[in-house]
Scaffold this motif. Structure first.
Motif, mmCIF file in Angstrom:
data_model
loop_
_atom_site.group_PDB
_atom_site.id
_atom_site.type_symbol
_atom_site.label_atom_id
_atom_site.label_comp_id
_atom_site.label_asym_id
_atom_site.label_seq_id
_atom_site.Cartn_x
_atom_site.Cartn_y
_atom_site.Cartn_z
ATOM 1 N N PHE A 167 -1.287 -4.564 7.488
ATOM 2 C CA PHE A 167 -2.298 -3.806 6.764
ATOM 3 C C PHE A 167 -2.514 -4.463 5.407
ATOM 4 O O PHE A 167 -1.693 -5.267 4.959
ATOM 5 C CB PHE A 167 -1.854 -2.354 6.561
ATOM 6 C CG PHE A 167 -1.794 -1.539 7.826
ATOM 7 C CD1 PHE A 167 -2.780 -0.602 8.104
ATOM 8 C CD2 PHE A 167 -0.757 -1.692 8.732
ATOM 9 C CE1 PHE A 167 -2.731 0.166 9.257
ATOM 10 C CE2 PHE A 167 -0.694 -0.941 9.886
ATOM 11 C CZ PHE A 167 -1.694 -0.009 10.148
ATOM 12 N N GLN A 199 -4.313 -3.636 1.251
ATOM 13 C CA GLN A 199 -4.900 -2.680 0.331
ATOM 14 C C GLN A 199 -5.338 -3.385 -0.942
ATOM 15 O O GLN A 199 -4.524 -3.987 -1.641
ATOM 16 C CB GLN A 199 -3.917 -1.561 -0.001
ATOM 17 C CG GLN A 199 -4.513 -0.448 -0.842
ATOM 18 C CD GLN A 199 -3.610 0.771 -0.904
ATOM 19 O OE1 GLN A 199 -2.416 0.682 -0.643
ATOM 20 N NE2 GLN A 199 -4.187 1.909 -1.231
ATOM 21 N N ARG A 219 -5.864 1.726 2.230
ATOM 22 C CA ARG A 219 -5.161 0.749 3.028
ATOM 23 C C ARG A 219 -5.833 0.624 4.394
ATOM 24 O O ARG A 219 -6.114 1.632 5.047
ATOM 25 C CB ARG A 219 -3.699 1.160 3.189
ATOM 26 C CG ARG A 219 -2.812 0.090 3.780
ATOM 27 C CD ARG A 219 -1.342 0.497 3.695
ATOM 28 N NE ARG A 219 -0.922 0.711 2.323
ATOM 29 C CZ ARG A 219 0.315 1.028 1.966
ATOM 30 N NH1 ARG A 219 1.262 1.161 2.890
ATOM 31 N NH2 ARG A 219 0.604 1.218 0.694
ATOM 32 N N THR A 252 -2.366 4.231 9.205
ATOM 33 C CA THR A 252 -1.106 4.109 8.474
ATOM 34 C C THR A 252 -0.067 5.121 8.938
ATOM 35 O O THR A 252 1.125 4.807 9.007
ATOM 36 C CB THR A 252 -1.328 4.261 6.964
ATOM 37 O OG1 THR A 252 -1.917 5.538 6.690
ATOM 38 C CG2 THR A 252 -2.240 3.154 6.450
ATOM 39 N N TRP A 270 7.821 0.403 6.798
ATOM 40 C CA TRP A 270 6.939 -0.427 5.979
ATOM 41 C C TRP A 270 7.717 -1.369 5.080
ATOM 42 O O TRP A 270 8.794 -1.038 4.590
ATOM 43 C CB TRP A 270 6.052 0.453 5.098
ATOM 44 C CG TRP A 270 5.063 1.257 5.872
ATOM 45 C CD1 TRP A 270 5.270 2.460 6.478
ATOM 46 C CD2 TRP A 270 3.705 0.903 6.124
ATOM 47 N NE1 TRP A 270 4.113 2.876 7.102
ATOM 48 C CE2 TRP A 270 3.143 1.951 6.895
ATOM 49 C CE3 TRP A 270 2.898 -0.179 5.769
ATOM 50 C CZ2 TRP A 270 1.811 1.927 7.321
ATOM 51 C CZ3 TRP A 270 1.584 -0.201 6.189
ATOM 52 C CH2 TRP A 270 1.055 0.849 6.957
#
Length: 124
Positions: A37, A39, A45, A108, A114
């Motif tokens: 991902f 952002q 994001r 997400t 993460w």
């Protein structure tokens, strides 16, 4: 305890290339859906790419198709994101994520684990 550590982000000129890496420890890497991902400041994001080991499929955000490639090395518990023909619009913090479930996830909240993120800056 599952941990993800990204690396490889840096400043690069438009048209250049980078390869990001994410090392996973403390879990069963081969059973996870692995995703990338990103952002940018002031933006949400967004999903970039994912690799589903169970079926070998790869999925990409439309704007990066043909430029980015996700791959994984199960022996090293590592997932990569090869980024070519980079554009200033690709500038963002890139996050590695793991999903302990079957099937593609593009949100997400569908990922449990993460990394801390790595900054990619593309200059014009």
């Amino acid at each position: 305890q599952v941990q993800l550590v990204e690396s490889g982000g840096r400043l690069v000129q438009a048209g250049g290339s980078l390869r990001l890496a994410c090392v996973v420890s403390g879990g069963s890497f081969t059973t996870y859906v692995m995703g990338w991902f990103r952002q940018a400041p002031g933006k949400e994001r967004e999903f970039v790419a994912a690799s589903v080991w169970s079926d070998g499929n790869r999925y990409y955000l439309d704007s990066v198709k043909g430029r980015f490639t996700i791959s994984r090395d199960n022996a090293k518990n590592t997932v990569y994101l090869q980024m070519n023909s980079l554009k200033p619009e690709d500038t963002a913090v890139y996050y590695c994520a793991a999903r302990n479930a079957y099937g593609l996830g593009q949100r997400t909240y569908e990922y449990q684990y993460w990394g801390q993120g790595t900054q990619v800056t593309v200059s014009s």
